[in-house]
Design an enzyme around this catalytic site. Structure first.
Site, PDB file in Angstrom:
ATOM      1  N   GLU A 171     -24.510 -35.730 -13.590  1.00 38.75           N
ATOM      2  CA  GLU A 171     -25.719 -35.905 -12.772  1.00 38.75           C
ATOM      3  C   GLU A 171     -25.841 -37.345 -12.285  1.00 38.75           C
ATOM      4  OE1 GLU A 171     -29.124 -34.582 -14.970  1.00 38.75           O
ATOM      5  OE2 GLU A 171     -28.544 -32.488 -14.809  1.00 38.75           O
ATOM      6  N   LYS A 172     -25.069 -38.238 -12.867  1.00 39.70           N
ATOM      7  CA  LYS A 172     -25.099 -39.636 -12.427  1.00 39.70           C
ATOM      8  C   LYS A 172     -24.805 -39.719 -10.929  1.00 39.70           C
ATOM      9  CE  LYS A 172     -23.090 -43.836 -12.118  1.00 39.70           C
ATOM     10  NZ  LYS A 172     -21.860 -44.162 -11.419  1.00 39.70           N
TER      11      LYS A 172
ATOM     12  N   HIS B 271     -17.635 -39.647 -19.213  1.00 37.09           N
ATOM     13  CA  HIS B 271     -16.566 -38.662 -19.001  1.00 37.09           C
ATOM     14  C   HIS B 271     -16.348 -37.819 -20.258  1.00 37.09           C
ATOM     15  CE1 HIS B 271     -15.112 -42.005 -16.183  1.00 37.09           C
ATOM     16  NE2 HIS B 271     -15.262 -40.976 -15.362  1.00 37.09           N
TER      17      HIS B 271
HETATM   18  P1  AMP Z   1     -15.532 -40.548 -11.775  1.00 36.60           P
HETATM   19  O1  AMP Z   1     -14.346 -40.752 -12.654  1.00 36.60           O
HETATM   20  O2  AMP Z   1     -16.393 -41.756 -11.642  1.00 36.60           O
HETATM   21  O3  AMP Z   1     -15.160 -39.916 -10.460  1.00 36.60           O
HETATM   22  O4  AMP Z   1     -16.448 -39.498 -12.520  1.00 36.60           O
HETATM   23  C1  AMP Z   1     -15.934 -38.258 -12.946  1.00 36.60           C
HETATM   24  C2  AMP Z   1     -17.077 -37.391 -13.384  1.00 36.60           C
HETATM   25  O5  AMP Z   1     -17.778 -38.037 -14.451  1.00 36.60           O
HETATM   26  C3  AMP Z   1     -18.112 -37.146 -12.275  1.00 36.60           C
HETATM   27  O6  AMP Z   1     -18.563 -35.798 -12.354  1.00 36.60           O
HETATM   28  C4  AMP Z   1     -19.199 -38.125 -12.633  1.00 36.60           C
HETATM   29  O7  AMP Z   1     -20.479 -37.738 -12.161  1.00 36.60           O
HETATM   30  C5  AMP Z   1     -19.144 -38.094 -14.139  1.00 36.60           C
HETATM   31  N1  AMP Z   1     -19.751 -39.301 -14.707  1.00 36.60           N
HETATM   32  C6  AMP Z   1     -19.467 -40.578 -14.376  1.00 36.60           C
HETATM   33  N2  AMP Z   1     -20.262 -41.427 -15.059  1.00 36.60           N
HETATM   34  C7  AMP Z   1     -21.061 -40.660 -15.831  1.00 36.60           C
HETATM   35  C8  AMP Z   1     -22.112 -40.942 -16.772  1.00 36.60           C
HETATM   36  N3  AMP Z   1     -22.506 -42.186 -17.042  1.00 36.60           N
HETATM   37  N4  AMP Z   1     -22.716 -39.901 -17.370  1.00 36.60           N
HETATM   38  C9  AMP Z   1     -22.341 -38.626 -17.091  1.00 36.60           C
HETATM   39  N5  AMP Z   1     -21.359 -38.292 -16.234  1.00 36.60           N
HETATM   40  C10 AMP Z   1     -20.734 -39.296 -15.609  1.00 36.60           C
END
Ligand code: AMP
Length: 283
Positions: A150-151, A37
């Site tokens: 991109e994850k 994040h």
């Molecule tokens: P989330 O809080 O899991 O909904 O993720 C919020 C944003 O962070 C989304 O755009 C995810 O794709 C991104 N994200 C989550 N984990 C990673 C990671 N390991 N590397 C890069 N971006 C991430």
């Protein structure tokens, strides 16, 4: 860093910045922030003058029996982390702000077909929840650019499609996956893993790398490679949900590589925890 809970507050800050000629970048999250994040926030600060981050655990994207209740909520720790980044505004809306008429009665945004494949086939309606909440957040924040990881490759793909289909204005930028030292993609859900599961978890990324090596070595039978991937994961003690090699530009399946960029996508369970990862393969 300002914290705001209502759409009106966000509007007035963003309007002020835009009328001063500043560019606004937006990073939507569900909180429990990790380096993945924070990398999005750092890229956002490079792309724009002002960075807005939202933290909202969106009930609409969780299915029956999924982890909505246990999803880690660590707002004070997240706030502290964000104060160390160049973030101007933290948006922490309530359900009443996002779903004023209740989540069931809300207008929904659906990207058909592509929402039902891959993660969508094991998580029905999940992506309707995602596209609906991201559409709402984009309409509230009205950023110049939105940054996504991109994850969550399918999610990134669907949001790009939604933005294009609905003639929304933000530029969508994908940020490469941030990983732990052993290759495991960072995820808030990694905290569900016990020590033994955590030790097994990097097999997911190793599996993707192995399949990529085979593709780069000239292996052409996609179905056979996917089968090898499932066997690899099972042998490593994971329960594969899917392994799929697709065209990166369209998510279309294929029988043999045709010179286009590919993406290997996988989801697997360790106990109750479902992990996802993907790896692109340049032609
Ligand atoms: P989330 O809080 O899991 O909904 O993720 C919020 C944003 O962070 C989304 O755009 C995810 O794709 C991104 N994200 C989550 N984990 C990673 C990671 N390991 N590397 C890069 N971006 C991430």
């Amino acid at each position: 860093m300002i914290t705001a809970r209502t759409a009106q507050e966000i509007h007035s800050w963003v309007r002020r910045w835009k009328s001063a000629g500043q560019r606004v970048a937006f990073v939507p999250t569900m909180g429990n922030l990790h380096q993945g994040h924070l990398e999005l926030c750092r890229q956002a600060a490079i792309k724009a003058d002002r960075v807005v981050v939202s933290i909202y655990v969106n009930p609409l994207q969780f299915g029956e029996g999924e982890d909505f209740e246990q999803y880690p909520r660590t707002l004070e720790q997240d706030r502290l982390r964000l104060t160390r980044e160049s973030v101007s505004l933290l948006f922490t809306p309530t359900d009443e702000v996002i779903y004023p008429h209740g989540k069931r009665a809300s207008t929904q945004v659906v990207v058909p077909e592509l929402s039902d494949i891959l993660c969508g086939s094991s998580r029905p309606r999940h992506f309707i929840g995602v596209t609906t909440v991201v559409a709402k957040l984009l309409n509230i924040v009205q950023p110049d650019v939105v940054l996504l990881g991109e994850k969550d490759f399918q999610q990134l793909y669907l949001i790009r499609r939604m933005v294009e289909d609905l003639f929304m204005s933000p530029q969508v930028i994908g940020v490469p996956t941030v990983r732990e030292a052993d290759g495991l993609a960072m995820s808030s859900r990694n905290s569900y893993l016990d020590a033994e599961q955590r030790a097994r978890a990097p097999a997911l990324y190793r599996c993707l790398r192995r399949l990529r090596e085979r593709l780069q070595a000239g292996e052409r039978d996609i179905a056979a490679l996917e089968q090898q991937g499932r066997e690899y994961l099972t042998a490593a003690g994971l329960r594969p949900d899917y392994i799929s090699i697709r065209k990166a530009a369209s998510l279309a399946p294929l029988r043999e590589p045709d010179g286009e960029e590919l993406v290997i996508l996988a989801a697997a369970y360790l106990g109750e925890t479902r992990l996802i990862d993907n790896l692109r393969v340049m032609p």
